[in-house]
Design a protein around this motif. Structure first.
Motif, PDB file in Angstrom:
ATOM      1  N   LEU A 116       0.984  -1.078  -0.088  1.00 37.15           N
ATOM      2  CA  LEU A 116       0.042  -0.046  -0.057  1.00 37.15           C
ATOM      3  C   LEU A 116       0.819   1.204   0.074  1.00 37.15           C
ATOM      4  O   LEU A 116       0.624   2.372  -0.782  1.00 37.15           O
ATOM      5  CB  LEU A 116      -0.741   0.105   1.160  1.00 37.15           C
ATOM      6  CG  LEU A 116      -2.151   1.032   1.309  1.00 37.15           C
ATOM      7  CD1 LEU A 116      -3.235   0.517   0.185  1.00 37.15           C
ATOM      8  CD2 LEU A 116      -2.811   0.806   2.615  1.00 37.15           C
ATOM      9  N   SER A 152      -6.720   0.984  -0.725  1.00 39.49           N
ATOM     10  CA  SER A 152      -6.168   1.252  -2.103  1.00 39.49           C
ATOM     11  C   SER A 152      -7.204   1.482  -3.235  1.00 39.49           C
ATOM     12  O   SER A 152      -7.231   2.413  -4.321  1.00 39.49           O
ATOM     13  CB  SER A 152      -5.641  -0.026  -2.376  1.00 39.49           C
ATOM     14  OG  SER A 152      -6.250  -1.213  -2.707  1.00 39.49           O
ATOM     15  N   LEU A 157      -5.103   3.831  -5.795  1.00 38.98           N
ATOM     16  CA  LEU A 157      -3.814   3.545  -5.811  1.00 38.98           C
ATOM     17  C   LEU A 157      -3.207   2.492  -6.989  1.00 38.98           C
ATOM     18  O   LEU A 157      -4.051   1.625  -7.158  1.00 38.98           O
ATOM     19  CB  LEU A 157      -3.277   3.081  -4.302  1.00 38.98           C
ATOM     20  CG  LEU A 157      -3.557   4.202  -3.361  1.00 38.98           C
ATOM     21  CD1 LEU A 157      -2.816   3.748  -1.908  1.00 38.98           C
ATOM     22  CD2 LEU A 157      -2.843   5.474  -3.572  1.00 38.98           C
ATOM     23  N   LEU A 159      -2.319  -0.373  -7.097  1.00 40.17           N
ATOM     24  CA  LEU A 159      -1.910  -1.538  -6.363  1.00 40.17           C
ATOM     25  C   LEU A 159      -2.758  -2.686  -6.833  1.00 40.17           C
ATOM     26  O   LEU A 159      -3.932  -2.532  -6.776  1.00 40.17           O
ATOM     27  CB  LEU A 159      -1.854  -1.154  -4.736  1.00 40.17           C
ATOM     28  CG  LEU A 159      -1.731  -2.651  -4.118  1.00 40.17           C
ATOM     29  CD1 LEU A 159      -0.702  -3.451  -4.189  1.00 40.17           C
ATOM     30  CD2 LEU A 159      -2.059  -2.171  -2.348  1.00 40.17           C
TER      31      LEU A 159
END
Lengths: 208, 187
Positions: A116, A152, A157, A159
């Motif tokens: 993260l 996330s 994000l 990820l």
């Protein structure tokens, strides 16, 4: 295994399933001959899934894995000889590099907050690279996965979680221990496979 | 200083020095401040980062362990996170990331990975009133025994504060900085 449509192939993977299996066989032989100074967690039966998936992982992306990480390391570009030497030194569970960006941890779920943070750092730097976080099915059931996955997704994000489901944590069946399996969240890459090796070692007692 | 009405006015240097250190860290292009009540108000530490630009202050949910892992991950990409915990009692929820990851990463990468995180932890006040056993513990000595790569610094005097943060930023390793919120109002 379904790869989300947003990804395109970004590299050729020039490692064959047979080469991956041969690498683990080499580790197995060294381990059984007391040439490995620590525990090993060997992979088998997921070569095709990983070879397909790593075609979508850029060589400058970050890959985070856990104790069973040899295939991930090799496919992300860690030099096989270097990897074998690290394993021989007893570092099988922590084969970590920045060239390529690869980090593995032997603590269940430990890589999730790190993934993260790497993703948050990349986004803050306006990088085009992303993080691929490989976890098992028991780890997917943990609280730390839930909060990190939620964060996330909410913060957009870079990820990508990959769930590798063998329905085991050491010898504990995930479905029995939890009573019921959770639904795999959306935007998570998921595949099932059956373990060939024990959780650690090769099934043969080694005298040092 | 004694005022005309007889009240004693003390110049609280401890907190001023922390604010000066945060201002200095906030002026660095690679720093980022994270934690609960860091992007907004909420506790004593919040007031010490009020001068830091808002875009450097990331408000996080309550997930102490994930907070420290996030800071470590950001440091892996080159950022220098200053991650803040208003009570030592809350910080110990992050021990997995502290002890098993941030503190071991250099060893586990043969020195290739040296994430630099500056952790701010405050020991809760016991005077003029005590916040109780779950808000006032000081685990500094335990941390010193547990950690191998992370340096633990307990900030006891105002004159120690700025040099300690300056050294932490200029170092290539991570630091756990222990502040005393009681001193914010007494030194």
């Amino acid at each position: 295994m379904k790869i989300p449509r947003k990804y395109t192939k970004v590299r050729d993977v020039n490692i064959t399933p047979e080469e991956l299996i041969a690498f683990e066989d080499k580790v197995k032989d060294a381990y059984e001959n007391a040439k490995v100074q620590g525990p090993v967690h060997l992979s088998k039966n997921n070569e095709n899934e990983l070879i397909e998936l790593f075609q979508y992982i850029h060589e400058e992306d970050w890959v985070l894995s856990a104790w069973r990480n040899h295939y991930h390391a090799l496919l992300h570009g860690v030099d096989p000889d270097k990897l074998f030497n690290w394993i021989s030194e007893g570092r099988s569970m922590g084969t970590n590099n920045t060239k390529p960006n690869f980090y593995a941890s032997s603590i269940v779920g430990g890589i999730i907050p790190l993934a993260l943070g790497v993703a948050a750092g990349l986004k803050r730097s306006n990088s085009n690279r992303r993080v691929w976080c490989f976890i098992g099915d028991m780890t997917m059931e943990t609280g730390v996965f839930h909060e990190a996955y939620k964060y996330s997704q909410n913060m957009n994000l870079p990820l990508q979680f990959v769930i590798e489901d063998n329905n085991l944590s050491v010898h504990t069946p995930t479905d029995t221990a939890w009573g019921k399996r959770m639904k795999v969240p959306k935007n998570v890459i998921y595949y099932k496979y059956k373990m060939s090796y024990p959780h650690h070692g090769t099934g043969k007692w080694v005298n040092f | 200083m004694v005022l005309e009405n007889g009240l004693i006015f003390k110049n609280m240097k401890y907190k001023e020095e922390i604010i000066r250190a945060m201002d200095w860290l906030g002026s660095k292009p690679d720093t980022v401040f994270t934690g609960q009540a860091i992007g907004c108000s909420g506790h004593a530490i919040s007031t010490t980062v009020a001068n830091v630009s808002q875009d450097k202050r990331v408000e996080l949910p309550v997930f102490e362990e994930t907070q420290l892992g996030m800071a470590t991950g950001m440091a892996m990409t080159g950022w220098v996170p200053i991650t803040c915990y208003p009570r030592f009692d809350f910080f110990i929820l992050s021990l997995n990331q502290l002890v098993n990851h941030l503190d071991k990463m250099q060893d586990m990468s043969k020195g290739d990975m040296k994430p630099k995180v500056i952790i701010r932890v405050a020991v809760g006040s016991k005077v003029p009133f005590s916040a109780g056993p779950q808000h006032t513990q000081n685990h500094t000595e335990a941390m010193k025994k547990m950690l191998t790569e992370i340096e633990v610094v307990e900030l006891m005097e105002p004159e120690d504060v700025f040099p300690a943060y300056e050294r932490a930023y200029n170092s290539d390793k991570s630091f756990l900085m222990v502040e005393h919120s009681e001193f914010y109002n007494s030194k």
